[in-house]
Motif scaffolding. Sequence first.
Motif, PDB file in Angstrom:
ATOM      1  N   LEU A 220       0.840  -1.190   0.000  1.00  0.00           N
ATOM      2  CA  LEU A 220       0.000   0.000   0.000  1.00  0.00           C
ATOM      3  C   LEU A 220       0.882   1.250   0.000  1.00  0.00           C
ATOM      4  O   LEU A 220       0.692   2.176  -0.786  1.00  0.00           O
ATOM      5  CB  LEU A 220      -0.881  -0.045   1.249  1.00  0.00           C
TER       6      LEU A 220
ATOM      7  N   MET B   9      -9.063   7.193  -5.513  1.00  0.00           N
ATOM      8  CA  MET B   9      -9.904   6.932  -4.350  1.00  0.00           C
ATOM      9  C   MET B   9     -11.290   6.453  -4.764  1.00  0.00           C
ATOM     10  O   MET B   9     -11.835   5.526  -4.196  1.00  0.00           O
ATOM     11  CB  MET B   9     -10.025   8.187  -3.513  1.00  0.00           C
TER      12      MET B   9
ATOM     13  N   PHE C 231     -11.206   2.911  -5.916  1.00  0.00           N
ATOM     14  CA  PHE C 231     -11.133   1.954  -4.816  1.00  0.00           C
ATOM     15  C   PHE C 231     -12.492   1.805  -4.148  1.00  0.00           C
ATOM     16  O   PHE C 231     -12.941   0.707  -3.836  1.00  0.00           O
ATOM     17  CB  PHE C 231     -10.095   2.377  -3.780  1.00  0.00           C
TER      18      PHE C 231
ATOM     19  N   ILE D  75     -19.005  14.965  -1.498  1.00  0.00           N
ATOM     20  CA  ILE D  75     -18.962  14.232  -0.240  1.00  0.00           C
ATOM     21  C   ILE D  75     -19.730  12.914  -0.320  1.00  0.00           C
ATOM     22  O   ILE D  75     -19.494  12.000   0.461  1.00  0.00           O
ATOM     23  CB  ILE D  75     -19.495  15.136   0.897  1.00  0.00           C
TER      24      ILE D  75
ATOM     25  N   PHE E 138     -17.659   9.881  -0.191  1.00  0.00           N
ATOM     26  CA  PHE E 138     -17.072   9.495   1.086  1.00  0.00           C
ATOM     27  C   PHE E 138     -18.112   8.833   1.975  1.00  0.00           C
ATOM     28  O   PHE E 138     -17.839   7.858   2.667  1.00  0.00           O
ATOM     29  CB  PHE E 138     -16.465  10.700   1.779  1.00  0.00           C
TER      30      PHE E 138
ATOM     31  N   ILE F 102     -17.689   4.945   3.143  1.00  0.00           N
ATOM     32  CA  ILE F 102     -17.647   4.580   4.555  1.00  0.00           C
ATOM     33  C   ILE F 102     -18.823   3.677   4.894  1.00  0.00           C
ATOM     34  O   ILE F 102     -18.667   2.640   5.542  1.00  0.00           O
ATOM     35  CB  ILE F 102     -17.605   5.860   5.417  1.00  0.00           C
TER      36      ILE F 102
ATOM     37  N   PHE G  84      -3.763   6.993   6.755  1.00  0.00           N
ATOM     38  CA  PHE G  84      -3.444   7.997   5.749  1.00  0.00           C
ATOM     39  C   PHE G  84      -4.199   9.281   6.074  1.00  0.00           C
ATOM     40  O   PHE G  84      -4.431  10.105   5.207  1.00  0.00           O
ATOM     41  CB  PHE G  84      -3.834   7.518   4.342  1.00  0.00           C
TER      42      PHE G  84
ATOM     43  N   SER H  27      -6.932   2.035   5.963  1.00  0.00           N
ATOM     44  CA  SER H  27      -6.085   3.078   5.388  1.00  0.00           C
ATOM     45  C   SER H  27      -6.876   3.980   4.456  1.00  0.00           C
ATOM     46  O   SER H  27      -6.779   5.198   4.515  1.00  0.00           O
ATOM     47  CB  SER H  27      -4.924   2.452   4.617  1.00  0.00           C
ATOM     48  N   ILE H  28      -7.664   3.346   3.581  1.00  0.00           N
ATOM     49  CA  ILE H  28      -8.377   4.154   2.594  1.00  0.00           C
ATOM     50  C   ILE H  28      -9.454   4.988   3.266  1.00  0.00           C
ATOM     51  O   ILE H  28      -9.682   6.133   2.889  1.00  0.00           O
ATOM     52  CB  ILE H  28      -8.980   3.253   1.505  1.00  0.00           C
ATOM     53  N   VAL H  29     -10.110   4.430   4.263  1.00  0.00           N
ATOM     54  CA  VAL H  29     -11.144   5.221   4.919  1.00  0.00           C
ATOM     55  C   VAL H  29     -10.528   6.395   5.669  1.00  0.00           C
ATOM     56  O   VAL H  29     -11.086   7.491   5.678  1.00  0.00           O
ATOM     57  CB  VAL H  29     -12.021   4.340   5.836  1.00  0.00           C
TER      58      VAL H  29
ATOM     59  N   LEU I 190      -7.924   7.995   4.712  1.00  0.00           N
ATOM     60  CA  LEU I 190      -7.625   8.940   3.629  1.00  0.00           C
ATOM     61  C   LEU I 190      -8.904   9.686   3.229  1.00  0.00           C
ATOM     62  O   LEU I 190      -8.914  10.907   3.054  1.00  0.00           O
ATOM     63  CB  LEU I 190      -7.066   8.168   2.438  1.00  0.00           C
ATOM     64  N   ALA I 191      -9.990   8.930   3.113  1.00  0.00           N
ATOM     65  CA  ALA I 191     -11.270   9.527   2.727  1.00  0.00           C
ATOM     66  C   ALA I 191     -11.755  10.507   3.790  1.00  0.00           C
ATOM     67  O   ALA I 191     -12.293  11.565   3.472  1.00  0.00           O
ATOM     68  CB  ALA I 191     -12.313   8.438   2.498  1.00  0.00           C
ATOM     69  N   LEU I 192     -11.551  10.165   5.058  1.00  0.00           N
ATOM     70  CA  LEU I 192     -11.993  11.050   6.131  1.00  0.00           C
ATOM     71  C   LEU I 192     -11.304  12.405   6.031  1.00  0.00           C
ATOM     72  O   LEU I 192     -11.937  13.451   6.201  1.00  0.00           O
ATOM     73  CB  LEU I 192     -11.642  10.434   7.481  1.00  0.00           C
TER      74      LEU I 192
ATOM     75  N   GLU J  46     -10.197  13.884   3.410  1.00  0.00           N
ATOM     76  CA  GLU J  46     -10.835  14.619   2.321  1.00  0.00           C
ATOM     77  C   GLU J  46     -12.190  15.154   2.753  1.00  0.00           C
ATOM     78  O   GLU J  46     -12.581  16.271   2.426  1.00  0.00           O
ATOM     79  CB  GLU J  46     -11.043  13.687   1.122  1.00  0.00           C
ATOM     80  N   MET J  47     -12.891  14.333   3.499  1.00  0.00           N
ATOM     81  CA  MET J  47     -14.240  14.695   3.913  1.00  0.00           C
ATOM     82  C   MET J  47     -14.214  15.907   4.834  1.00  0.00           C
ATOM     83  O   MET J  47     -15.002  16.838   4.660  1.00  0.00           O
ATOM     84  CB  MET J  47     -14.848  13.500   4.635  1.00  0.00           C
TER      85      MET J  47
END
Lengths: 239, 320, 312
Positions: free
Chosen positions: B129, B256, B259, B299, B302, B306, C56, C111-113, C115-117, C119-120
């Motif tokens: 990663l 992103m 993914f 948003i 995201f 999540i 991340f 990790s990706i979440v 990273l997303a957070l 950004e959020m």
Amino acid sequence: MTKLSTTDLLCRFSGLVAVNKVSFAMDEGEILGIIGPNGAGKTTFINLVSGIIMPTAGRIEYKGRDITYLPAHERARMGIARTYQLIHPLENLSLVENVMVGAIFAQGQGLKTARRTAEELCEELGLSDVDRDTARLSILETKKMEIARALANDPEVLFLDEVMAGLNADETHDLIATIRRIAVERRLAVGVVEHVMGVIRELTHRVIVLEAGELIAEGPYDEVSRNPRVIEAYLGGAA
Amino acid sequence: MAAKQNGNKGKHMALKRRTAILAALAAAATVLILLWKPTVINNGLQQAGLYAAIAIPMGLVLGIVHIVNLAHGEFMMVAAYATYFACKALGMDPLFAVLPAAAVTALLGWVVFRLTIQRALKAPELNQLILTFGIAIALTQVVNILFTSQTYKIPLEYVSASIDIGENTFPVWSYVFVATAILYAVGLRLFLTRTTAGKAAVAVGQNPRGAAIVGIDVNRSYGLVFALALALVGAMGALFLTKSAIFPQVGSPYTMKSFCLVAMAGIGNIPGILGASVLLGLSEQLLRAFRETRAWADIVFFVLIIAVILGRSVSWRRKK
Amino acid sequence: MNRNIARAVAAVVAAVAVALPAFAGAYPLQVARNVMMYMALAITWDMLLRSGQISFGIAGLFGLGAYAAILGVVRGGMPVWLSIPFAAVVAAAAAFLLGFLILRLRAMYFSIVTLALAEMFRIVIHNLHDFTGGPEGIVMPAGVIFGGNAAALYWLTLAGLAVALAASWWFEKSRIRFALTAIGNNEISASSSGVNIFRWLLVAFTVTSGIQGLLGGIYVQSYGFATPDGVFSADFTLLPLAMALLGGMHGTVGPVLGAVLLGLVSEWLKLKIPYGHLIVYGIIIIIVILFMPAGILGLARKMSRGAEGGKS
Ligand SMILES: Nc1ncnc2c1ncn2[C@@H]1O[C@H](COP(=O)(O)OP(=O)(O)OP(=O)(O)O)[C@@H](O)[C@H]1O
Ligand SMILES: [Mg+2]
């Protein structure tokens, strides 16, 4: 006195029934053999009673309390301990520190007390030079460390999943003696999974036999080993 | 052995069920919105096509090489830059550059794979990663050094093509992305089920050790799949340039989002990516359709990622 | 013996660090502040990594802290000094609550979440114009803390670093070390040893996020303004990560070492190539992962062990 028992314990992995309605009980001071061909569900059974996986149905009781869905770490604190078929010493921790983990978290000891506990356990099992890196342990020492780690929980029930695998005859004898001594001294109920029948005969008071997830026989080893169903299960597995 | 097959079958059924649910949800939402805001459907589908066409190659890599390529969108960005300068120099249309861009990116991917990723295949997943994260940074910054952060765009007449129906105007050019996405999904399916190389790749993806035993060159298969995925992304880079301005960071949101879409569909489920893309594309365009909510469109993704990942992980835990 | 030497060295370094403003000019102090800031972030990233979780999302919590601090003053009428601990509390609280959701995730999903957070958070701040100032950002009406006194700003950042170091030391010396190491090695066997995995991950995530928020607060008060693209910049994730990797993970010394090296190199590169100096970070990450996954420290340890082996 019954320490641990299950009633109709069932575990299904998307279609495959790995443990099928198994009911059993284990008494204080008893060494119980758990045998069966490869894939019979022995490890899964230990996973269920130690809380690593949750059963699909059935009930698990420990000292009269329902623990069927209790998380693993709470069971560890109540006195259920186990070793793993695949041993993985904790990297970045020395031998004694590996053993300390159970004393710290299952018994709630402070670091100093936990260290003393772990040192005593290492001594009890004949492990010297406790500050060693775990990469420098022999196979026998690794197995003993695994047992010491489980004992650090201060358990009343202990499951050993194929601890003898990979040992030669002398080492196996050494370990059998050690396990028996510990079981007596601590009044443990011990569940032993083993493929070598000599070990089972020597070590256990009683055995249960699993085949394809089902409990097919139960009793002293000499009796069970003459049971035609058991013989067939093993032959069928071998063929 | 029997157990393993059983497990796979169960997983497969779960995947199918998930795809069906996603598809049904998307269809229901589509019908509702179609009646109410037809432009949202038009834009949303085109957006979905773009997302899906970029995400499908990532899904391929994740499904077979088992690597999350955090440089995925960055490779598309590099392809777009290469296309831009080639087109400027030769005065040609980016559409003619689709195949060359694919070839160049595939070659780049092959080299990057051989030099870096292949060496990390046996390392812990987290090392991989971080490695691809490093590759992403390196690609972005190389472009940044060479071309600064300035934006580039090729103005093209045909991208504003549209159809008028009643009082609504529907831009149609981006349906090229939808076509590409469908082409990718169908093409990959054929490749993976009908060709020797594809079947070998699937075998390697499911059980690398077993595949090695029966004589398949595992690293070659991985490299091939990686290069193929990058060819698809490279082609998208050229197509992307027809529509959008490019700058060094232009690819990173797509990494992103890809993914997210792959995770939503479930790893190994390429058709599911189409469904997930429609869901994402439509929801974003729905928010874009109103002034008050426009800024929040970004948003959605995201929230979706999540929600979906969490929902999935909770059901995993219950099974365990 | 060895330990005494280490202590003496640490004491000297600490004394020099505290006294630096007495003999360094404005520019070196500025560089030192940057290095210390990233060093502290690298340490916190590593602290969570000890449990095997790669975040991340450093920039997200850093930026959240930054905005908490500035909004606390501008909208909440808070005294400036209080806004910095307030930033820590907000980031820690956010991490604590989010932890109930995202700490169920593992490996790439976690990790990706994260990273997303990050950004959020950025988008939320971006969009809440009226409250946060939107994309143009928000300015501290009273300007930079301590009236911009270079020495005071330096000490403030040093204090932030001290908090990170103390927390990291605590993580190494207490039962947390055992919990995180056990979890990072194998969660299943950890839980069989009585480790409540979720609880210890929550502790680690909350503490490290709180410190990241604190550093965000310090950063924003040291510059007197915040913009979403500035404080949520990917640099705040990328640089610390590369530093900890280069120095060596799973301990305090590695990230410190990496931060000094990379921090100084990047200050120099910033002057040489204003566009794209970040490329060294990308390349360093790649090289370290491929050729020295244990970082400089790991390499040093291996070499010293090799030398020992050669002797005996
Ligand atoms: N997590 C899991 N998911 C799906 N199937 C599983 C899982 N764990 C075990 N199984 C299956 O359950 C069955 C029982 O496995 P188990 O490991 O309990 O057998 P075992 O008796 O311990 O065998 P061995 O003697 O080889 O250790 C096997 O068919 C195995 O493939
Ligand atoms: Mg087993």
